[in-house]
Design an enzyme around this catalytic site. Structure first.
Site, short mmCIF file in Angstrom:
data_model
loop_
_atom_site.label_atom_id
_atom_site.label_comp_id
_atom_site.label_asym_id
_atom_site.label_seq_id
_atom_site.Cartn_x
_atom_site.Cartn_y
_atom_site.Cartn_z
N HIS A 265 0.85 -1.67 -0.41
CA HIS A 265 0.09 0.11 0.05
C HIS A 265 1.29 1.29 -0.03
O HIS A 265 1.88 1.07 0.56
CB HIS A 265 -0.99 -0.32 0.89
CG HIS A 265 -1.83 -1.09 0.74
ND1 HIS A 265 -3.52 -0.42 1.50
CD2 HIS A 265 -1.96 -2.38 0.61
CE1 HIS A 265 -4.36 -1.40 1.64
NE2 HIS A 265 -3.99 -1.98 0.47
N TYR B 37 -9.34 5.29 7.83
CA TYR B 37 -9.54 6.07 9.25
C TYR B 37 -11.00 7.06 8.91
O TYR B 37 -10.25 7.71 8.44
CB TYR B 37 -8.23 6.66 9.85
CG TYR B 37 -7.27 5.89 9.77
CD1 TYR B 37 -6.44 4.95 8.72
CD2 TYR B 37 -6.49 4.27 10.81
CE1 TYR B 37 -4.98 4.06 9.03
CE2 TYR B 37 -6.51 3.72 11.04
CZ TYR B 37 -5.28 3.42 10.43
OH TYR B 37 -4.12 2.14 10.45
N PRO C 287 -4.04 0.60 18.56
CA PRO C 287 -4.13 -0.38 17.32
C PRO C 287 -4.24 0.45 16.55
O PRO C 287 -3.38 0.04 15.45
CB PRO C 287 -5.47 -0.90 17.51
CG PRO C 287 -6.86 -0.72 18.17
CD PRO C 287 -5.88 -0.45 19.59
N LYS D 145 0.73 -0.09 15.50
CA LYS D 145 2.15 0.10 15.89
C LYS D 145 2.31 -1.33 16.75
O LYS D 145 3.70 -1.48 16.75
CB LYS D 145 2.93 1.05 16.13
CG LYS D 145 2.91 2.41 15.65
CD LYS D 145 3.42 2.13 14.35
CE LYS D 145 2.94 2.98 13.70
NZ LYS D 145 3.97 3.16 12.46
N TYR E 282 3.53 6.77 10.42
CA TYR E 282 2.51 5.54 9.66
C TYR E 282 2.85 4.66 9.55
O TYR E 282 3.43 3.76 10.10
CB TYR E 282 1.74 6.34 8.91
CG TYR E 282 0.88 5.51 8.94
CD1 TYR E 282 -0.51 4.87 9.56
CD2 TYR E 282 0.77 4.21 7.20
CE1 TYR E 282 -1.69 4.30 9.78
CE2 TYR E 282 -0.43 3.07 7.51
CZ TYR E 282 -1.48 3.51 8.70
OH TYR E 282 -2.22 2.10 8.23
#
Ligand code: APR
Ligand code: PHB
Length: 381
Positions: free
Chosen positions: A68, A193, A285, A289, A376
């Protein structure tokens, strides 16, 4: 080396040490089947991908994993894409932790004692520590040089450190994540998200035919309160309308509710005991990580141990905790920040307005988006 716990931390550590010629044994309380069935996250930073390749378990991961290059953040009827590849120069890999666990277990066969009862560690402040456990009604004793505590948040290793010799930092968040796994095509090619007045939602996946979705829920809720239809309805209500219109629903394969916690212990070593992974730290979550931090600990720990065995240098062992914690705190900060930005905390109208202002700023500012992308996709070592 004796390693307590055969989650990803324990088995990966044993594999890296084994490849370097260090003799080790892993003691796991549960059966292999039980450990491999636990559904966990599934998003790998590229440094984690490389470490797994180095451990010799990269082949299926690279074949089946999905690369991704970005993620979406939805809020207030808008969708903002964070272009991870362009902004951080790094990509991430979608590949389930259950698959990693299986791949690692395959190569670690013979070094793991599954179903070891009553595991206890002794003499961790002496040069000759021991681990005892029960097997077929008899007590077994392992003499070792070092012990790695890879036994997760509820393990016995951290609890064996005398009070006052470590400091624990903890925050429990006032909500949980309800997760659903289903064999339906993901609603979107990239993860989404969602910040919504009804609460956070996340669209993730395990493959092109298997979806993983989450909705924020009250901590008191139980899975029985959430028949599949109710989850699908709630998820659709939180997604942007154009996305919700594409949502394919189906029967759940798994459902679970997980609490969210930020937890760090300092230092990550006491005498001959080294803590790694969830035994030393837990993150919410949001941002995925947990597994990546566990892999980062194992990378540093295997490195210093291998150097110790090859060159006898104790100095590097002393650096473990500090080197691991430098990364741990940064990921703890990022997952706390993303959790705070994306969830509904209360009816506080000011808090909501501040979240929206920050999300709008993120959508307008290349610098702010770059900061998210860097964290991220995983900070460089
Ligand atoms: N004796 C033996 N084994 C134990 C004991 C014990 N007393 N207590 C716990 N264990 C085992 C657990 O059964 C589990 O298999 O230790 C293992 C710890 O594994 P994880 O909890 O998966 O922790 P870790 O390997 O550090 O992996 C961290 O996995 O849990 C996720 O979110 C977490 O993604 C992160 C990653
Ligand atoms: C998951 O796929 O389970 C997942 C992905 C991203 C997250 C958390 C969980 O931030």
């Amino acid at each position: 080396m004796a390693i307590v716990g055969a989650g990803p931390s324990g088995v990966l550590l044993s594999q890296l040490l084994h490849r370097a010629g260090v003799d080790c044994i892993v003691l796991e309380r549960h059966t292999r089947d039980y450990v491999e069935r636990r559904i966990r996250a599934g998003l790998l930073e590229w440094t984690t991908v490389e470490l797994l390749q180095q451990a010799g378990v990269g082949e299926r991961m690279m074949r089946e994993g999905l690369v991704h290059e970005g993620i979406l953040m939805a809020f207030d009827g808008r969708v903002h894409r964070i272009d991870l590849a362009r902004l951080s120069g790094r990509r991430v890999l979608v590949y389930g932790q259950t698959e990693i666990q299986h791949d690692l277990d395959e190569v670690a066969t013979g070094r793991v004692v599954w179903g070891a009862g009553e595991v206890r560690i002794h003499g961790i402040d002496t040069p000759r520590p021991q681990v005892t456990y029960e097997r077929d009604g008899a007590t077994q004793t392992i003499d070792c040089e070092f012990i790695a505590g890879c036994d997760g948040y509820h393990g016995i290793c951290r609890a064996s450190i005398p009070a006052g010799r470590i400091t624990e930092y903890e925050r429990v968040y006032p909500f949980g994540w309800l997760g659903i796994l289903a064999d339906v095509p993901p609603v979107n090619e990239e993860l989404i998200y969602v910040n919504h007045p009804r609460g956070f939602a996340l669209c993730s996946m395990r493959s092109r035919t298997r979806s993983r979705y989450y909705v924020q829920c009250p901590l008191e809720d139980r899975v029985e309160d959430w028949p599949d239809e109710r989850i699908w309805e709630e998820l659709a209500a939180r997604l942007p309308a154009t996305v919700a219109a594409r949502l394919v629903t189906g029967p759940s394969i798994e459902k679970s509710i997980a609490p969210l916690r930020s937890f760090v212990v300092e230092p990550m070593r006491f005498g001959r005991l080294f803590l790694a992974g969830d035994a030393a730290h837990t993150v919410p979550p949001t941002g995925a990580k947990g597994l990546n931090l566990a892999a980062a600990d194992v990378r540093v720990l295997s490195e210093v141990l291998i150097e110790y065995y090859h060159e006898g240098s104790e100095r590097r062992l002393d650096e473990y905790s500090q080197r691991a914690l430098a990364r741990v705190w940064k990921a703890t900060r990022f997952s706390w920040w993303l959790t705070t930005l994306m969830h509904r905390f209360s009816d506080d109208a000011l808090a909501r307005k501040l979240q929206l202002a920050e999300l709008e700023y993120l959508a307008q500012s290349e610098a702010a988006s770059k900061a998210v992308a860097e964290n991220y996709s995983g900070l460089p070592f």
